[in-house]
Design an enzyme around this catalytic site. Structure first.
Site, PDB file in Angstrom:
ATOM      1  N   CYS A 516       0.838  -1.201   0.000  1.00  0.00           N
ATOM      2  CA  CYS A 516       0.000   0.000   0.000  1.00  0.00           C
ATOM      3  C   CYS A 516       0.874   1.252   0.000  1.00  0.00           C
ATOM      4  O   CYS A 516       2.032   1.230   0.438  1.00  0.00           O
ATOM      5  CB  CYS A 516      -0.911   0.009   1.228  1.00  0.00           C
ATOM      6  N   THR A 517       0.296   2.336  -0.477  1.00  0.00           N
ATOM      7  CA  THR A 517       1.010   3.610  -0.488  1.00  0.00           C
ATOM      8  C   THR A 517       0.896   4.227   0.897  1.00  0.00           C
ATOM      9  O   THR A 517      -0.101   4.879   1.228  1.00  0.00           O
ATOM     10  CB  THR A 517       0.412   4.559  -1.545  1.00  0.00           C
TER      11      THR A 517
END
Length: 646
Positions: A516-517
């Site tokens: 995930c960012t």
């Protein structure tokens, strides 16, 4: 002809029918363009023109002289040609547009009318008695471009001379002679004289040797069909000319094409010693005051939005940055590779700068975690008929059109071929490559906004090979990078110029926090804003994308890299030259791509070592290994020599 109406005129001061204005919405559209793009804060007067129906084309409903204005009022005034024809008669006008409503209200209307009237008086004293000079019109305006409200007040300055009607009758034979004379004239005369069976222009008559006598008759061609048979306002200044010439009694023939012409004998009540002016137009309630045109509810909402989008931008050119080239920015076709957090914010900022052509590329779907960080998506986009979120790129393009229908947004659900990810389906990968190459060709600027490092390699190579302006934005947890890639003619490095190995697979075998960012949310907004502002600054520079990082333009600096750090809220501008052995922008890589195309790309995707051999990184790595071995050997030699002292 009703004789009662004729009798009602006799023994009373001559009355005139005031002129009324009819302004089409296209006039205000042209005025707003003029104000926004040319006048700006300038309050110099502007020449305009208006037109009335030709007297022979009057209908029974035109009981007042009606002055018409539309978009052509500005064009005709600036051209040498005249709008006069068998249908219309052109009038000269002057427009004064002030900058604030307070100025519009506070300006002394009497002094302004006197100032304008003095221009007509000057024309008369200089011997210019043509109707265009004698019957000029003027208009005071204020343009509220934010609310699309236009305040305006017309003035038709007239010099005062009081005349009384002594006689009034019909004159059929004189009417026939007048009609025949007018039919022979190429251009309509509104006021002329007849002396000894001969018609002549007013200036010729006044400059002649003949005196006014019982055989002299003046003819006024009326521009209205008032039921009371009163002549139009345009007669007043012609009668003042006669009074100024010392004429006390005259015969006046008011000619109308509908057969209601009348012959009058007029007597001057008093010699006009003082120069007085009248002429401000009255409202429909017969009160002195301006009119208001509220076009906000009339203009097409899409057109209204289109004008409003550009308003704030064009206001920049009034004071702050007159040299700003907004057209160059608006004409840019921009390709956004990535339609997530960065892509959403970059697209919004581009629209704020007036960019109309935006293309999204992405292969992801909207997930439930996206809408709070990605402003082009909402909760309903997280699911669809398929039970999955909507595709990001098409939904982002739709969202832009919902925000501003005038934008030309398109989308491609495309997986960009990534270095370090071997080709599994060559037909599909090649099709994606060809689509991406075509999109790069069709657009002027490319933004790299993807999540992974390796997905930026092919667009970087395409941008360099095709000499495109490439802007790169990347996020860390509490840091970000915004940079512009170099071109074929300058020495600026790209995203990969600091690497000594080719990009590899960074997506496989990752934990959730790595997939995930994970970034501080504000970093994306800051990076996106800087990326778009960097694009605009580069476009304003005379050399464009070729500009060196140390150069300036009137709009400011055009840095190479901007690195931001949220842990201490700082930003640093850096410059990194192009690396001779860069895996994306070095000359051997670009040359290989240009000569081999997809085959070269495919080989690099399947084997990063092939890319390293082409760009020279393989040899750089060998040299580094040899240097490391030499240092180790040297260190080992030093250790042996030390034993001698033990």
């Amino acid at each position: 002809m009703i004789m009662t109406e004729l009798r009602d005129l006799v023994g009373k001061p001559l009355k005139y029918v005031p002129t009324r204005s009819f302004v089409e919405s296209s006039f205000f559209k042209a005025l707003s363009d003029l104000k926004l793009n040319q006048l700006k804060l300038n309050t110099d007067t502007v020449s305009i023109s208006g037109f009335m129906n030709h007297p022979k084309n009057l209908t029974k409903f035109q009981d007042y002289p009606i002055l018409n204005l539309d978009f052509s009022s500005f064009e005709l005034a600036s051209s040498a040609s005249s709008a006069a024809s068998d249908e219309n008669v052109e009038y000269k006008g002057t427009l004064l547009n002030v900058n604030t409503i307070e100025e519009f209200k506070a300006i002394n209307k009497s002094d302004l009318l006197k100032q304008w009237g003095s221009l007509i008086y000057k024309s008369i004293t200089e011997g210019d008695t043509t109707y265009r000079s004698v019957n000029q019109f003027f208009v005071l305006t204020f343009s509220d471009l934010k609310k699309y409200k236009f305040y305006y007040w017309f003035a038709y300055p007239s010099l005062q001379s009081q005349w009384t009607v002594k006689e009034c009758k019909e004159a059929p034979s004189f009417e026939d002679e007048t009609r025949k004379y007018l039919d022979t004239q190429e251009e309509l005369e509104f006021f002329f004289a007849r002396e000894q069976e001969e018609f002549c222009g007013l200036s010729k008559f006044l400059n002649g040797s003949k005196k006014v006598n019982e055989h002299s008759t003046f003819v006024f061609v009326d521009s209205c069909r008032h039921p009371g048979l009163y002549p139009g306002w345009q007669l007043k200044n012609f009668l003042y000319i006669l009074a100024r010439q010392g004429m006390r009694e005259i015969r006046l023939f008011v000619y109308r094409y509908d057969g209601t012409s009348i012959m009058m004998k007029l007597q001057l009540d008093s010699i006009p010693n003082d120069i007085k002016f009248m002429g401000w137009e009255r409202t429909k309630d017969d009160k002195l005051g301006p009119k208001l045109a509220d076009l906000g509810s009339l203009i097409d909402p899409i057109q209204l939005a289109d004008q409003a989008v550009d308003l704030n931008l064009k206001l920049m050119k009034w004071r702050i940055s007159p040299q700003l080239n907004l057209e160059k920015v608006a004409q840019q076709k921009v390709l956004l590779l990535g339609s997530g957090t960065l892509g959403s914010y970059v697209a919004r900022a581009l629209m704020g700068w007036g960019v109309r052509h935006i293309t999204f590329v992405d292969n992801g779907r909207v997930s439930y975690s996206n809408p709070v960080r990605q402003p082009l998506f909402g909760f309903n986009d997280c699911f669809s008929d398929e039970g999955l979120g909507r595709w990001k790129a098409p939904r982002a393009a739709e969202a832009l059109k919902e925000i501003f229908p005038g934008v030309n947004s398109s989308a491609y659900n495309l997986e960009v071929p990534m270095i370090g990810h071997p080709v599994e389906n060559e037909q599909s990968a090649k099709a994606n490559y060809e689509t991406l190459e075509r999109l790069v060709d069709e657009n002027d600027a490319i933004f790299l906004l993807m999540d992974s490092r390796e997905s930026r390699w092919l667009p970087t190579l395409l941008g360099m090979a095709k000499n495109k302006l490439v802007i790169n934005a990347a996020l860390g947890f509490d840091s970000f990078l915004v940079m512009r890639h170099g071109t074929t003619t300058n020495n600026l490095g790209c995203y990969y110029c600091n690497d000594v190995v080719a990009p590899s697979d960074s997506l496989s075998d990752r934990t959730l926090d790595q997939m995930c960012t994970v970034t501080r949310p504000g970093g994306a907004l800051m990076a996106s804003a800087l990326a778009v502002e960097l694009l605009v600054s580069v476009l304003q520079h005379p050399e464009g994308a070729e500009a060196d990082a140390k150069e300036h333009s009137f709009f400011g600096e055009v840095p190479h890299q901007i690195r931001g750090f949220l842990h201490n809220f700082s930003q640093t501008k850096l410059y990194a030259p192009k690396y001779t052995h860069c895996s994306a922008c070095s000359q051997p890589v670009v040359d290989s791509f240009r000569s081999q195309g997809w085959d070269f790309v495919k080989n690099c995707l399947n084997d990063t070592k092939h890319l390293e051999r082409v760009c020279g990184l393989e040899e750089v790595q060998r040299e580094a290994e040899r240097a490391s071995e030499a240092l180790l050997e040297q260190a080992a030699g030093l250790d042996l020599s030390d034993e001698e002292w033990l």
